[in-house]
Design a protein around this motif. Sequence first.
Motif, short mmCIF file in Angstrom:
data_model
loop_
_atom_site.label_atom_id
_atom_site.label_comp_id
_atom_site.label_asym_id
_atom_site.label_seq_id
_atom_site.Cartn_x
_atom_site.Cartn_y
_atom_site.Cartn_z
N ASP A 18 3.88 22.70 9.72
CA ASP A 18 3.83 21.30 9.30
C ASP A 18 3.62 20.34 10.47
O ASP A 18 3.72 19.12 10.32
N GLY A 19 3.31 20.90 11.65
CA GLY A 19 3.02 20.06 12.80
C GLY A 19 4.21 19.73 13.66
O GLY A 19 4.06 19.14 14.74
N THR A 20 5.42 20.08 13.23
CA THR A 20 6.61 19.84 14.03
C THR A 20 6.75 20.93 15.11
O THR A 20 5.98 21.90 15.12
N THR A 21 7.72 20.77 15.97
CA THR A 21 7.91 21.71 17.08
C THR A 21 9.24 22.43 16.94
O THR A 21 10.28 21.79 16.74
N ASN A 22 9.21 23.75 17.03
CA ASN A 22 10.40 24.58 16.89
C ASN A 22 10.78 25.26 18.21
O ASN A 22 9.91 25.75 18.92
N LEU A 23 12.07 25.29 18.49
CA LEU A 23 12.62 26.14 19.54
C LEU A 23 13.41 27.25 18.85
O LEU A 23 14.07 27.01 17.84
N PHE A 24 13.35 28.46 19.38
CA PHE A 24 14.00 29.61 18.77
C PHE A 24 15.24 30.00 19.59
O PHE A 24 15.12 30.47 20.71
N ARG A 25 16.42 29.72 19.05
CA ARG A 25 17.71 30.09 19.64
C ARG A 25 17.83 29.65 21.10
O ARG A 25 18.27 30.45 21.96
#
Length: 360
Positions: free
Chosen positions: A78-85
Amino acid sequence: MIIDIKPLDLSKRGACPETYSFGADFSDHMFSQNFEQGSGWEKAEITPYHALTLDPSAAVFHYGQEIFEGLKAYRSFDGTTNLFRPSENFKRFNRSAKRMAMPEVDEKFHLQALKALIALDNNWIPEQAGSSLYIRPTMIATGKKLGLGASDSYIHFIITGPAGSYFKGGFEPVSVYIADEYRRAVVGGVGEAKTGGNYAASLYISEEVVKLGYSQVLWLDAVHGKYIEEVGAMNIFFVYDNKHIVTPALSGSILPGITRDSILKLAPALGFEVSEERLDVEQILADIKSGKITEAFGCGTAAVISPVGKLCWKGTDYVINNNQSGEISKQLYDELTGIQYGTREDRFGWIEKVDSAVTI
């Protein structure tokens, strides 16, 4: 602590190039802060990416006081930015710091600094499937001294850059050479810390096996030379009878990988058995030969999951699953990357969102 942000002028900022490779291209800005004995952490700032100037006597050059981490930012569907843990990486960063006699960093501030940096360099996050923004938090000892002892000053910095697949072949099986003479780390040493010396110790044999056609080295324990520990850039897993996933138990000389821990939590939710055991290399090879082991794969931040199609032990190749990627490793890969990119349910609450709409 307040972060002093000194961004490049908009006209001078770059963006993710059309072509890039892992660890070769870097974003416009970097975060840094300094530590001085007696005054603690200070001078936190985000500035344009730049070279560091160090005294030739800096302790990092002579006694190896250095630690780092590796994590990624993902462009969600959706264009947002994710960090994983990310919090798990910062906890491990501090465990490494403690083991290397270095000052710890406030974990919440570490995350705040990272989010501010990513918001500023949001244009550097790749859009292509399977790509990400690789993040490298680092701490080095900068104290001017040649006498053996912990430094009294340090720099903690974070740099980022676009990353595609860690392995050129993508999700294809890699071949792994089992080191029968050289060792990476010993229990009681610094094997469980993410420090450069562990990787430097692996370079000689790693470079040699590439000449023989192998991608990675699998390390055995340093005491008995028979128990499986980890691969050069990854933790390792073996699958028995297409249902039971086994990995070496943490011993003090194995890096406790964030992806490793994620697989141990995710796999049971997908219906698989998991266990952490002391794995004898001869037994593992016998189980490959008999067909009990149906898959093997490595895992880590850079590669996520990489199927292992062949192990070499003392000149003999042991082929796993006809040197093909397996269904279980692919299922785990799809599930993990789906969580990271936001296309699958984050049932464990592993994703940390970055407000990339912030204008700095």
